[in-house]
Enzyme design. Structure first.
Site, PDB file in Angstrom:
ATOM      1  N   SER A  97     -54.520  -4.486  43.290  1.00 32.35           N
ATOM      2  CA  SER A  97     -53.128  -4.611  43.709  1.00 32.35           C
ATOM      3  C   SER A  97     -52.949  -5.930  44.469  1.00 32.35           C
ATOM      4  CB  SER A  97     -52.735  -3.380  44.540  1.00 32.35           C
ATOM      5  OG  SER A  97     -51.341  -3.293  44.655  1.00 32.35           O
TER       6      SER A  97
ATOM      7  N   ASP B  62     -49.109   4.259  36.722  1.00 27.32           N
ATOM      8  CA  ASP B  62     -49.015   3.589  38.026  1.00 27.32           C
ATOM      9  C   ASP B  62     -47.543   3.526  38.434  1.00 27.32           C
ATOM     10  OD1 ASP B  62     -48.883   1.560  40.052  1.00 27.32           O
ATOM     11  OD2 ASP B  62     -50.781   0.742  39.316  1.00 27.32           O
TER      12      ASP B  62
ATOM     13  N   HIS C 110     -52.190   4.475  40.616  1.00 28.99           N
ATOM     14  CA  HIS C 110     -52.529   3.287  41.410  1.00 28.99           C
ATOM     15  C   HIS C 110     -53.645   3.566  42.425  1.00 28.99           C
ATOM     16  CE1 HIS C 110     -51.313  -0.822  42.436  1.00 28.99           C
ATOM     17  NE2 HIS C 110     -51.322  -0.533  43.718  1.00 28.99           N
TER      18      HIS C 110
END
Lengths: 278, 278
Positions: free
Chosen positions: B147, B223, B256
């Site tokens: 990320s 996600d 995620h």
């Protein structure tokens, strides 16, 4: 059943769930990993019983069991280690009793007898619940656990050799009736008569004639609890005397933490798989 | 250097350390896994850069990298994601700025320029510190991240193709200059002139002529940040246009979280190992 969370992991689903337990008279949270499987297929179940202070989450986060469970096609269930709730009697400042310290017993003493029934919860209510709500073949179950949960895995196996096909442990408490971190809890849950404690002590269960096919145990040599609370040689002596095959791996330099558990977790999953899928 | 903790894990040592950083003018905590190795041997280094809100600890607990790192003989380093301390300016209620949100930039704006210099910390000070204090061969380094840390890995690689031999990412932020969770932070760290942001945007760095040998990216299709903050197709377009080989694996059903990261972590470690040990 409340679904707290689900996420895809290693091809399967890691979930966290909550249900109302009749046995412990409170809401219980537990984690289940279900590997990828065919529609309608039922998978064998490995129980992972955690140690003092833990919830379902510690091993879920740090146990590193999913890769091997997915490879071998095992469901892994992580129960909580005690009842919890505002109405559940507790000693919040005592990490060796009450919340996080159910010791896998059925308490007989007030005010604990209503809720602290983790033995029946883990061996009866939750397996039955799993069989209904998950693709679990509860005729093929194995036990694994760490420290207090290692005590749970070995003692439960000895009392229920027909329910479980494998039992392994990381750094188990093998003589909880005399160890300093467990004896006071057993006295509060079960009363001060030591005869009532024998049913929850792996070495004494063996002495009293209980048997299991074989045990598999890993123990770190740098474990800070080795010589006081754990003393694996007592288990070795009891198994030798009773003729129970025991694999006891003394792991050089490993401590009591999840760094130790995660290193050898895949061995325990493979050990269980070989016996649950035989 | 303060040793916060060390434990044997997967044959090596998982440690947590703290040192005084000149670059960020505060104490910085970081985690290092050193696999078992021969005396005097120097091992290649894989940097794992974490995402928003994380410290060194999240991936250390949940990333499941040690087994593969031990197998391949890689040191894995997990820096913190920002400076921290009572004297470090922060917005404690904002998870997208300040503590836990350093974005791997060198801030130029007051009051952040004194401390928020994670780009220089990660690329210069900490590698030099590792080379002295650990058996690390910092001539063989690779980058990985998740990320915000995926943004860090890819953008740092593009600006330093001679320092790093591999770059991979989980769900990277590839256009931080326009994504809602990063643009406000870049404006506070770097000022409102968008030209100053280009040096910290993977897609714009490629547009501006920066190159790296190849990228390896995993992205979950479930996600929750996919279509807003992440948009991997922008990276695909930029790499195609620039002729940078990109492996972009869209992983069906993954979110995620660390359930996603831990599932594919071993692939990233193996990817790095193949390039660091070639």
């Amino acid at each position: 059943m409340d679904i707290i969370s689900t996420a895809k992991a290693h091809g399967g689903v890691q979930g966290v769930y909550r249900h109302r337990s009749r046995t412990t008279d409170c809401d219980m949270t537990f984690a289940v990993f279900v590997p990828e499987h065919e529609a309608g297929e039922k998978l064998p179940v490995l129980w992972y019983l955690s140690g003092l202070t833990c919830t379902h989450q510690n091993a879920m986060d740090k146990g590193e069991y999913r890769r091997a469970a997915a490879e071998h096609g095992l469901i892994v269930v992580l129960p909580d280690t005690s009842p919890r709730g505002d109405h559940v009697p507790d000693e919040p400042d005592n990490w060796q009793f009450g919340s996080g310290a159910g010791f896998y017993v059925d308490a007989t003493q007030e005010p604990y007898a209503e809720n602290y029934r983790m033995y029946s919860y883990v061996t009866e209510e939750l397996p039955a619940y799993l069989a209904v709500n998950f693709p679990a073949d509860t005729s093929r179950m194995g036990l694994c656990g760490h420290s207090m949960g290692g005590h749970g895995a070995l003692s439960i196996a000895l009392k229920n050799p027909d329910l479980y096909r494998s039992a392994s442990a990381f750094a188990p408490i093998v003589r909880p009736t005399v160890a300093g971190w467990s004896k006071p809890a057993l006295e509060k849950y079960l009363g001060r008569d030591p005869r009532t404690h024998r049913a929850y002590d792996t070495c004494l269960l063996i002495e009293d004639g209980k048997r299991f096919a074989e045990f598999y145990v890993d123990q770190g040599t740098a474990d800070q609890f080795l010589e006081d609370g754990l003393r694996p040689q007592l288990l070795r002596d009891a198994c030798e005397k009773a003729g129970i095959p025991l694999t006891l791996n003394m792991r050089e330099g490993y401590d009591h933490s999840y760094n130790f558990i995660s290193t050898f977790m895949e061995d325990h999953v493979a050990y269980a798989a070989a016996r649950l899928k035989a």
